[in-house]
Design a protein around this motif. Structure first.
Motif, PDB file in Angstrom:
ATOM      1  N   TYR A 149       0.805  -1.261   0.016  1.00  0.00           N
ATOM      2  CA  TYR A 149       0.114   0.048  -0.015  1.00  0.00           C
ATOM      3  C   TYR A 149       0.914   1.150   0.014  1.00  0.00           C
ATOM      4  O   TYR A 149       2.109   1.346   0.396  1.00  0.00           O
ATOM      5  CB  TYR A 149      -0.980  -0.048   1.285  1.00  0.00           C
ATOM      6  N   ALA A 150       0.188   2.261  -0.611  1.00  0.00           N
ATOM      7  CA  ALA A 150       0.861   3.739  -0.500  1.00  0.00           C
ATOM      8  C   ALA A 150       0.033   4.615   0.389  1.00  0.00           C
ATOM      9  O   ALA A 150      -1.188   4.702   0.310  1.00  0.00           O
ATOM     10  CB  ALA A 150       1.355   3.989  -1.938  1.00  0.00           C
ATOM     11  N   PHE A 151       0.669   5.640   0.759  1.00  0.00           N
ATOM     12  CA  PHE A 151       0.139   6.689   1.414  1.00  0.00           C
ATOM     13  C   PHE A 151       0.378   8.031   0.719  1.00  0.00           C
ATOM     14  O   PHE A 151       1.645   8.574   0.208  1.00  0.00           O
ATOM     15  CB  PHE A 151       0.859   6.930   2.929  1.00  0.00           C
ATOM     16  N   LEU A 152      -0.853   8.814   0.010  1.00  0.00           N
ATOM     17  CA  LEU A 152      -0.625   9.935  -0.628  1.00  0.00           C
ATOM     18  C   LEU A 152      -1.017  11.202   0.149  1.00  0.00           C
ATOM     19  O   LEU A 152      -1.827  11.344   1.080  1.00  0.00           O
ATOM     20  CB  LEU A 152      -1.617   9.778  -1.701  1.00  0.00           C
ATOM     21  N   THR A 153      -0.095  12.348  -0.030  1.00  0.00           N
ATOM     22  CA  THR A 153      -0.497  13.332   0.534  1.00  0.00           C
ATOM     23  C   THR A 153      -0.181  14.649  -0.576  1.00  0.00           C
ATOM     24  O   THR A 153       0.640  14.382  -1.728  1.00  0.00           O
ATOM     25  CB  THR A 153       0.648  13.772   1.710  1.00  0.00           C
ATOM     26  N   ASP A 154      -0.821  15.658  -0.409  1.00  0.00           N
ATOM     27  CA  ASP A 154      -0.498  16.986  -1.495  1.00  0.00           C
ATOM     28  C   ASP A 154       0.443  17.533  -0.933  1.00  0.00           C
ATOM     29  O   ASP A 154       1.214  17.390   0.074  1.00  0.00           O
ATOM     30  CB  ASP A 154      -1.939  17.762  -1.405  1.00  0.00           C
ATOM     31  N   ALA A 155       0.873  18.746  -1.571  1.00  0.00           N
ATOM     32  CA  ALA A 155       1.958  19.584  -1.454  1.00  0.00           C
ATOM     33  C   ALA A 155       1.912  20.346  -0.021  1.00  0.00           C
ATOM     34  O   ALA A 155       2.809  20.354   0.562  1.00  0.00           O
ATOM     35  CB  ALA A 155       1.827  20.919  -2.347  1.00  0.00           C
ATOM     36  N   GLN A 156       0.771  20.328   0.639  1.00  0.00           N
ATOM     37  CA  GLN A 156       0.660  20.760   2.111  1.00  0.00           C
ATOM     38  C   GLN A 156       0.736  19.746   3.224  1.00  0.00           C
ATOM     39  O   GLN A 156       0.761  19.903   4.300  1.00  0.00           O
ATOM     40  CB  GLN A 156      -0.664  21.677   2.264  1.00  0.00           C
ATOM     41  N   GLY A 157       1.050  18.489   2.420  1.00  0.00           N
ATOM     42  CA  GLY A 157       1.002  17.426   3.475  1.00  0.00           C
ATOM     43  C   GLY A 157      -0.257  16.866   3.990  1.00  0.00           C
ATOM     44  O   GLY A 157      -0.308  16.018   4.869  1.00  0.00           O
ATOM     45  N   ALA A 160      -3.311  14.316   3.729  1.00  0.00           N
ATOM     46  CA  ALA A 160      -3.724  13.063   3.362  1.00  0.00           C
ATOM     47  C   ALA A 160      -4.710  13.156   2.300  1.00  0.00           C
ATOM     48  O   ALA A 160      -5.802  13.873   2.513  1.00  0.00           O
ATOM     49  CB  ALA A 160      -3.862  12.106   4.559  1.00  0.00           C
ATOM     50  N   VAL A 161      -4.341  12.500   1.037  1.00  0.00           N
ATOM     51  CA  VAL A 161      -5.563  12.284   0.100  1.00  0.00           C
ATOM     52  C   VAL A 161      -6.071  11.044   0.266  1.00  0.00           C
ATOM     53  O   VAL A 161      -5.392  10.106   0.036  1.00  0.00           O
ATOM     54  CB  VAL A 161      -4.749  12.682  -1.406  1.00  0.00           C
ATOM     55  N   THR A 162      -7.409  10.878   0.383  1.00  0.00           N
ATOM     56  CA  THR A 162      -8.019   9.680   0.676  1.00  0.00           C
ATOM     57  C   THR A 162      -8.951   9.412  -0.390  1.00  0.00           C
ATOM     58  O   THR A 162      -9.424   8.139  -0.462  1.00  0.00           O
ATOM     59  CB  THR A 162      -8.540   9.335   2.052  1.00  0.00           C
ATOM     60  N   ARG A 163      -9.490  10.415  -1.064  1.00  0.00           N
ATOM     61  CA  ARG A 163     -10.497   9.985  -2.009  1.00  0.00           C
ATOM     62  C   ARG A 163     -10.195  10.667  -3.476  1.00  0.00           C
ATOM     63  O   ARG A 163      -9.343  11.738  -3.367  1.00  0.00           O
ATOM     64  CB  ARG A 163     -11.772  10.771  -1.484  1.00  0.00           C
ATOM     65  N   ALA A 164     -10.488  10.052  -4.514  1.00  0.00           N
ATOM     66  CA  ALA A 164     -10.290  10.755  -5.777  1.00  0.00           C
ATOM     67  C   ALA A 164     -10.766  12.017  -5.934  1.00  0.00           C
ATOM     68  O   ALA A 164     -10.010  12.761  -6.852  1.00  0.00           O
ATOM     69  CB  ALA A 164     -10.933   9.840  -6.890  1.00  0.00           C
ATOM     70  N   GLN A 224      -2.182  17.960 -10.632  1.00  0.00           N
ATOM     71  CA  GLN A 224      -1.784  18.357  -9.199  1.00  0.00           C
ATOM     72  C   GLN A 224      -0.641  17.264  -8.787  1.00  0.00           C
ATOM     73  O   GLN A 224      -0.469  16.159  -9.107  1.00  0.00           O
ATOM     74  CB  GLN A 224      -2.953  18.097  -8.302  1.00  0.00           C
ATOM     75  N   ALA A 225       0.499  18.004  -8.313  1.00  0.00           N
ATOM     76  CA  ALA A 225       1.559  17.069  -7.639  1.00  0.00           C
ATOM     77  C   ALA A 225       1.388  16.590  -6.514  1.00  0.00           C
ATOM     78  O   ALA A 225       0.804  17.292  -5.485  1.00  0.00           O
ATOM     79  CB  ALA A 225       2.647  18.176  -7.567  1.00  0.00           C
ATOM     80  N   LEU A 226       1.481  15.200  -6.223  1.00  0.00           N
ATOM     81  CA  LEU A 226       1.409  14.581  -4.926  1.00  0.00           C
ATOM     82  C   LEU A 226       2.514  13.780  -4.607  1.00  0.00           C
ATOM     83  O   LEU A 226       3.284  13.564  -5.320  1.00  0.00           O
ATOM     84  CB  LEU A 226      -0.017  13.524  -5.112  1.00  0.00           C
ATOM     85  N   THR A 227       2.574  13.327  -3.476  1.00  0.00           N
ATOM     86  CA  THR A 227       3.836  12.637  -2.923  1.00  0.00           C
ATOM     87  C   THR A 227       3.164  11.211  -2.358  1.00  0.00           C
ATOM     88  O   THR A 227       2.190  11.085  -1.731  1.00  0.00           O
ATOM     89  CB  THR A 227       4.509  13.415  -1.537  1.00  0.00           C
ATOM     90  N   ALA A 228       3.789  10.147  -3.109  1.00  0.00           N
ATOM     91  CA  ALA A 228       3.401   8.810  -2.707  1.00  0.00           C
ATOM     92  C   ALA A 228       4.392   8.389  -1.581  1.00  0.00           C
ATOM     93  O   ALA A 228       5.621   8.078  -1.971  1.00  0.00           O
ATOM     94  CB  ALA A 228       3.086   7.797  -3.827  1.00  0.00           C
ATOM     95  N   THR A 229       3.887   7.898  -0.383  1.00  0.00           N
ATOM     96  CA  THR A 229       4.840   7.142   0.696  1.00  0.00           C
ATOM     97  C   THR A 229       4.949   5.742   0.582  1.00  0.00           C
ATOM     98  O   THR A 229       3.919   5.215   0.729  1.00  0.00           O
ATOM     99  CB  THR A 229       4.615   7.616   2.103  1.00  0.00           C
ATOM    100  N   LEU A 230       5.862   4.994   0.049  1.00  0.00           N
ATOM    101  CA  LEU A 230       5.924   3.618   0.075  1.00  0.00           C
ATOM    102  C   LEU A 230       6.775   3.133   1.437  1.00  0.00           C
ATOM    103  O   LEU A 230       7.215   3.835   2.157  1.00  0.00           O
ATOM    104  CB  LEU A 230       6.581   3.213  -1.181  1.00  0.00           C
ATOM    105  N   ALA A 231       6.823   1.865   1.265  1.00  0.00           N
ATOM    106  CA  ALA A 231       7.558   0.928   2.473  1.00  0.00           C
ATOM    107  C   ALA A 231       8.706   1.720   2.485  1.00  0.00           C
ATOM    108  O   ALA A 231       9.564   1.528   3.631  1.00  0.00           O
ATOM    109  CB  ALA A 231       7.301  -0.461   2.230  1.00  0.00           C
TER     110      ALA A 231
END
Length: 437
Positions: free
Chosen positions: A394-402, A404-408, A415-422
């Motif tokens: 699983y990955a954890f998405l956040t926008d530029a302000q940090g 969390a993005v949980t819904r499409a 839009q630029a997003l950051t995906a946090t992986l293991a």
């Protein structure tokens, strides 16, 4: 009949009472005496007879009734005429009931041919008038003092009644002062003088306490001789007396209105003196009896106090013995105190040793229990670690302000997003043509 009505009205509160015959006859006789006596009756003599004893018996009758009469010898001897059947007479006396036969009879005190009773009729009218004023009510009469300190006498200085009264008082109570208030007892001036003497006695009693009992006395005589004592003003004055009044006017068969209003009626002047002055011998006897009781009571009290003192002395004993007993008691209490303190101390020491032995084992058990609890908490906390979720792909998405993005719907094209992986982070951009399931 009025007599029956009055009698049963007087007995109305005792409606359930069952009378014996004798008491019933006496009650009827008392009711008749209180309501009618003395009474005067006019009628014809019928069946007149004189017994060997000198007593006379006959009946008085008229067109509507008759009453049996008894004229005893002492009254019959004073007759001035010879009664005969059919003769119209006036009889004066007292109604009574002869209990042996239950018969109403008139005890005749005086008998005279009809036409001679005008004065007695006036007496009866005055009696009814004063009775209606309430002057003869029993409730207003007072009792005599048992020990009067002085006695007053209203009578004539020359009357034989005064000598009789003084003689009786000297014999019975020679220590008491006797005050005489002189007044005429017969004649036109007698009522006024009697009233003046009474007023003087009343005034002296109120001012100085003189004459705690007052005697109104006179010797016997005819109705005319005793008429002064039927004066209405005299009767009303007696009713206002501040001290008890004894009336001793005439002989036993004589009645005056003063007798009815007085607190007590005496049959003779001598009897009046005796009623208010108990015999000296009687009082001396009472004093001797009281003295004997006082001495007996005093000696009995002394004996009881002596016995109580003996018991107290026995209980107290010698002071040294009481002191020795107290010291022994104190020693026992001291020993009990020491023994109790030592026993309590030893019990607490033993308890402390037991607790010292149990303390290391209790500490070890407590530490082990806390370590196990800590391990369970660590395990539970590890299960909640997000890193473990990322390890499963699983990955954890956040926008530029940090955020969390949980819904499409939160993402915009370009839009630029950051995906946090293991094992790190990826910068990604959202392309147009978003797919929504």
């Amino acid at each position: 009949m009025p007599v029956v009505d009055d009698f049963f009205a007087a007995q109305a509160p005792a409606a359930g009472r069952v009378w014996a015959v004798g008491p019933l006859m006496r009650a009827v006789a008392d009711t008749l005496a209180a309501r009618f006596n003395p009474v005067a009756v006019r009628g014809e003599i019928s069946g007149f007879s004189r017994a060997a004893s000198g007593h006379c018996y006959f009946a008085l009758k008229d067109e509507t009734g008759q009453v049996r009469c008894a004229l005893f010898r002492r009254s019959a001897d004073q007759l001035t005429f010879s009664p005969r059947d059919g003769q119209l007479v006036e009889a004066r006396g007292k109604l009574d009931v002869y209990g042996a036969r239950g018969e109403l009879q008139l005890i005749v005190d005086a008998l005279q041919p009809a036409g001679q009773g005008a004065l007695f009729e006036q007496f009866l009218r005055l009696k009814a008038q004063l009775e209606a004023e309430g002057l003869f009510e029993v409730a207003r009469k007072r009792t005599l003092p048992p020990q009067p300190r002085s006695i007053g006498v209203v009578t004539s200085l020359g009357a034989a009644a005064l000598r009789d009264v003084v003689t009786a008082l000297r014999r019975r109570v020679p220590h008491l002062p006797v005050v005489i208030y002189p007044a005429s007892v017969q004649g036109a001036q007698a009522p006024a003088e009697l009233c003046a003497a009474l007023q003087s006695a009343f005034r002296r009693h109120i001012e100085t306490g003189e004459s705690e009992v007052l005697l109104l006395v006179r010797g016997g005589g005819s109705l005319e001789d005793l008429w002064s004592f039927n004066d209405p003003e005299l009767v009303r004055l007696i009713a206002r007396a501040p001290m008890p009044v004894i009336c001793g006017v005439g002989h036993e068969t004589d009645f005056t209105l003063a007798d009815f209003v007085a607190d007590l009626r005496a049959p003779t002047p001598t009897a009046a003196a005796e009623l208010c002055a108990p015999a000296r011998e009687q009082r001396v006897g009472e004093l001797d009896y009281l003295q004997e009781r006082l001495e007996t009571g005093a000696w009995s009290n002394i004996d009881q106090r002596g016995q109580r003192l003996d018991r107290l002395a026995q209980r107290m004993g010698r002071p040294s013995a009481r002191l020795h007993d107290s010291l022994q008691q104190l020693g026992r209490l001291q020993h009990r105190l020491q023994s109790g303190w030592m026993l309590t101390t030893q019990q607490r020491r033993n308890r402390l040793n037991v607790l010292k032995t149990q303390l290391p084992l209790a500490l070890r058990r407590a530490v082990d229990a806390e370590q196990r609890r800590l391990q369970r908490c660590e395990l539970s906390l590890g299960l909640l670690d997000p890193q473990l979720v990322l390890e499963r792909g699983y990955a954890f998405l956040t926008d530029a302000q940090g955020v969390a993005v949980t819904r499409a719907a939160q993402a915009q094209a370009g839009q630029a997003l950051t995906a946090t992986l293991a094992d790190g982070h990826l910068d990604i951009r959202v392309e147009p043509g978003i797919h929504r399931p």
